[in-house]
Design a protein around this motif. Sequence first.
Motif, PDB file in Angstrom:
ATOM      1  N   PHE A 182       0.836  -1.200   0.000  1.00 17.99           N
ATOM      2  CA  PHE A 182       0.000   0.000   0.000  1.00 17.99           C
ATOM      3  C   PHE A 182       0.871   1.250   0.000  1.00 17.99           C
ATOM      4  O   PHE A 182       0.614   2.209  -0.735  1.00 17.99           O
ATOM      5  CB  PHE A 182      -0.913  -0.020   1.225  1.00 17.99           C
ATOM      6  CG  PHE A 182      -1.803   1.187   1.366  1.00 17.99           C
ATOM      7  CD1 PHE A 182      -2.805   1.445   0.454  1.00 17.99           C
ATOM      8  CD2 PHE A 182      -1.624   2.071   2.426  1.00 17.99           C
ATOM      9  CE1 PHE A 182      -3.626   2.557   0.589  1.00 17.99           C
ATOM     10  CE2 PHE A 182      -2.439   3.181   2.570  1.00 17.99           C
ATOM     11  CZ  PHE A 182      -3.440   3.422   1.643  1.00 17.99           C
ATOM     12  N   GLN A 183       1.925   1.242   0.816  1.00 24.76           N
ATOM     13  CA  GLN A 183       2.819   2.402   0.885  1.00 24.76           C
ATOM     14  C   GLN A 183       3.481   2.670  -0.458  1.00 24.76           C
ATOM     15  O   GLN A 183       3.554   3.819  -0.910  1.00 24.76           O
ATOM     16  CB  GLN A 183       3.885   2.177   1.967  1.00 24.76           C
ATOM     17  CG  GLN A 183       4.831   3.365   2.144  1.00 24.76           C
ATOM     18  CD  GLN A 183       5.897   3.109   3.191  1.00 24.76           C
ATOM     19  OE1 GLN A 183       6.119   1.965   3.598  1.00 24.76           O
ATOM     20  NE2 GLN A 183       6.554   4.159   3.647  1.00 24.76           N
ATOM     21  N   ALA A 185       2.411   1.884  -3.437  1.00 29.74           N
ATOM     22  CA  ALA A 185       1.409   2.381  -4.383  1.00 29.74           C
ATOM     23  C   ALA A 185       1.071   3.834  -4.110  1.00 29.74           C
ATOM     24  O   ALA A 185       0.915   4.636  -5.048  1.00 29.74           O
ATOM     25  CB  ALA A 185       0.145   1.514  -4.294  1.00 29.74           C
ATOM     26  N   VAL A 186       0.980   4.196  -2.841  1.00 30.49           N
ATOM     27  CA  VAL A 186       0.649   5.575  -2.467  1.00 30.49           C
ATOM     28  C   VAL A 186       1.764   6.529  -2.880  1.00 30.49           C
ATOM     29  O   VAL A 186       1.529   7.575  -3.498  1.00 30.49           O
ATOM     30  CB  VAL A 186       0.392   5.662  -0.950  1.00 30.49           C
ATOM     31  CG1 VAL A 186       0.407   7.116  -0.479  1.00 30.49           C
ATOM     32  CG2 VAL A 186      -0.939   5.008  -0.595  1.00 30.49           C
ATOM     33  N   SER A 189       2.082   6.927  -6.603  1.00 33.16           N
ATOM     34  CA  SER A 189       0.821   7.195  -7.311  1.00 33.16           C
ATOM     35  C   SER A 189       0.507   6.090  -8.311  1.00 33.16           C
ATOM     36  O   SER A 189       0.077   6.343  -9.452  1.00 33.16           O
ATOM     37  CB  SER A 189       0.878   8.561  -8.019  1.00 33.16           C
ATOM     38  OG  SER A 189       1.073   9.591  -7.079  1.00 33.16           O
ATOM     39  N   LEU A 191      -1.744   3.666  -9.553  1.00 33.23           N
ATOM     40  CA  LEU A 191      -3.172   3.330  -9.488  1.00 33.23           C
ATOM     41  C   LEU A 191      -3.387   1.825  -9.595  1.00 33.23           C
ATOM     42  O   LEU A 191      -4.254   1.267  -8.908  1.00 33.23           O
ATOM     43  CB  LEU A 191      -3.928   4.057 -10.602  1.00 33.23           C
ATOM     44  CG  LEU A 191      -3.905   5.588 -10.541  1.00 33.23           C
ATOM     45  CD1 LEU A 191      -4.796   6.166 -11.633  1.00 33.23           C
ATOM     46  CD2 LEU A 191      -4.365   6.079  -9.175  1.00 33.23           C
ATOM     47  N   LEU A 194      -2.694   0.354  -6.250  1.00 36.40           N
ATOM     48  CA  LEU A 194      -3.778   0.599  -5.296  1.00 36.40           C
ATOM     49  C   LEU A 194      -4.948  -0.348  -5.553  1.00 36.40           C
ATOM     50  O   LEU A 194      -5.529  -0.905  -4.622  1.00 36.40           O
ATOM     51  CB  LEU A 194      -4.245   2.050  -5.392  1.00 36.40           C
ATOM     52  CG  LEU A 194      -3.369   3.105  -4.727  1.00 36.40           C
ATOM     53  CD1 LEU A 194      -3.888   4.507  -5.050  1.00 36.40           C
ATOM     54  CD2 LEU A 194      -3.316   2.901  -3.216  1.00 36.40           C
ATOM     55  N   LEU A 198      -6.131  -2.942  -2.539  1.00 39.87           N
ATOM     56  CA  LEU A 198      -7.423  -2.675  -1.913  1.00 39.87           C
ATOM     57  C   LEU A 198      -8.439  -3.720  -2.340  1.00 39.87           C
ATOM     58  O   LEU A 198      -8.539  -4.062  -3.507  1.00 39.87           O
ATOM     59  CB  LEU A 198      -7.930  -1.273  -2.292  1.00 39.87           C
ATOM     60  CG  LEU A 198      -7.054  -0.084  -1.883  1.00 39.87           C
ATOM     61  CD1 LEU A 198      -7.669   1.222  -2.389  1.00 39.87           C
ATOM     62  CD2 LEU A 198      -6.864  -0.020  -0.372  1.00 39.87           C
ATOM     63  N   VAL A 226     -10.193   4.810  -4.674  1.00 45.45           N
ATOM     64  CA  VAL A 226      -9.019   5.291  -5.401  1.00 45.45           C
ATOM     65  C   VAL A 226      -9.255   6.706  -5.915  1.00 45.45           C
ATOM     66  O   VAL A 226      -8.383   7.581  -5.821  1.00 45.45           O
ATOM     67  CB  VAL A 226      -8.669   4.331  -6.561  1.00 45.45           C
ATOM     68  CG1 VAL A 226      -7.621   4.959  -7.478  1.00 45.45           C
ATOM     69  CG2 VAL A 226      -8.161   3.005  -6.001  1.00 45.45           C
ATOM     70  N   PHE A 229      -8.916   9.064  -3.016  1.00 41.65           N
ATOM     71  CA  PHE A 229      -7.527   9.219  -2.600  1.00 41.65           C
ATOM     72  C   PHE A 229      -6.775  10.153  -3.553  1.00 41.65           C
ATOM     73  O   PHE A 229      -6.103  11.090  -3.123  1.00 41.65           O
ATOM     74  CB  PHE A 229      -6.840   7.858  -2.551  1.00 41.65           C
ATOM     75  CG  PHE A 229      -5.359   7.950  -2.355  1.00 41.65           C
ATOM     76  CD1 PHE A 229      -4.828   8.251  -1.107  1.00 41.65           C
ATOM     77  CD2 PHE A 229      -4.496   7.783  -3.423  1.00 41.65           C
ATOM     78  CE1 PHE A 229      -3.460   8.379  -0.939  1.00 41.65           C
ATOM     79  CE2 PHE A 229      -3.130   7.897  -3.264  1.00 41.65           C
ATOM     80  CZ  PHE A 229      -2.608   8.191  -2.011  1.00 41.65           C
ATOM     81  N   ARG A 273      -5.506  -8.388   1.542  1.00 42.15           N
ATOM     82  CA  ARG A 273      -5.951  -7.126   0.952  1.00 42.15           C
ATOM     83  C   ARG A 273      -6.519  -6.221   2.030  1.00 42.15           C
ATOM     84  O   ARG A 273      -6.934  -6.685   3.102  1.00 42.15           O
ATOM     85  CB  ARG A 273      -7.014  -7.370  -0.122  1.00 42.15           C
ATOM     86  CG  ARG A 273      -6.437  -7.828  -1.458  1.00 42.15           C
ATOM     87  CD  ARG A 273      -7.511  -7.890  -2.519  1.00 42.15           C
ATOM     88  NE  ARG A 273      -6.953  -7.812  -3.850  1.00 42.15           N
ATOM     89  CZ  ARG A 273      -7.671  -7.797  -4.960  1.00 42.15           C
ATOM     90  NH1 ARG A 273      -9.001  -7.847  -4.892  1.00 42.15           N
ATOM     91  NH2 ARG A 273      -7.106  -7.718  -6.137  1.00 42.15           N
TER      92      ARG A 273
END
Length: 298
Positions: A182-183, A185-186, A189, A191, A194, A198, A226, A229, A273
């Motif tokens: 998750f980190q 992907a964040v 950026s 997508l 993410l 998720l 998404v 976010f 997930r």
Amino acid sequence: MSDHAGDPATEAFVAHRNLLFTVAYEILGSAADAEDVLQETWLRWVKVALDQVRDQRAYLIRITTRQSLNRLRTMQRRREAYVGPWLPEPLRTAPDTAEDAALAESVSMAMMLVLETLSPTERAVFVLREAFEVGYDEIAAAVDKSPAAVRQIAHRARRHVDARRPRKAVSAGEQRAVLEAFQRAVETSDLRGLLDVLAPDVVVVSDGGGVKQAALRPVVGVDRAVRMFVGNVQRVGGTLTTEPTVINGNPALLFRFDGELDGVAALRIEDARVTGLYYVRNPEKLSRVESETPLTLH
């Protein structure tokens, strides 16, 4: 308490302080209010004749529970006027908290939100019985009910919680792996990343408290999550960085924009997930995240 250092009442209170704080926090969901409850507990404890107390731990838990219930009923009136979803105040906890699976689950954001759906008495009974294995007679004394009534309340609360808690325990290793994905992907950026990390039916709950912008209702579904976010990152602007930490006994991320703390993201993880994302932006709930040494809970 410093004026009483060295006396038996102080020594007993200090010995059980972390336990009492955890009891109060699990009943209230607020560290600030839990600290106030501990102060009220202390003021009552120093007036007790210790030679008449058979079990100091049980007696202190009884005082703490009663004060927590009084405060919870007052807090519920405040929450009715709260702007948007209410999330528990995040606690930065010591890494070893995550090693105790039962304790980590009992203070997790996901579990704290489940506890919010119980009545005050059900919540107190569940916390004391399930998290701290307090006997029914002792719980009865704390909540002013008969032991038989407490057994019924505990059974009802357990059934209610079991229907809403994660279906199976998640190992610390799996939690870290999902958090790292998750980190990544964040921060990049990504997508696609993410969408992969998720769950399709992920639920995002954000708490701005009317001070910071946040969705007024939970956002359900990966596509909407998404979009929300990405939109929030663009709206806030600045350089986004994240920092892994342990919040409420579970892996979490601190979000910063241009170095300033924006919020804390706690995750509910099932089947590798993210099924629940709880983002606290309300500044009144973030002061302890950076300013305090990680707490050791019991």
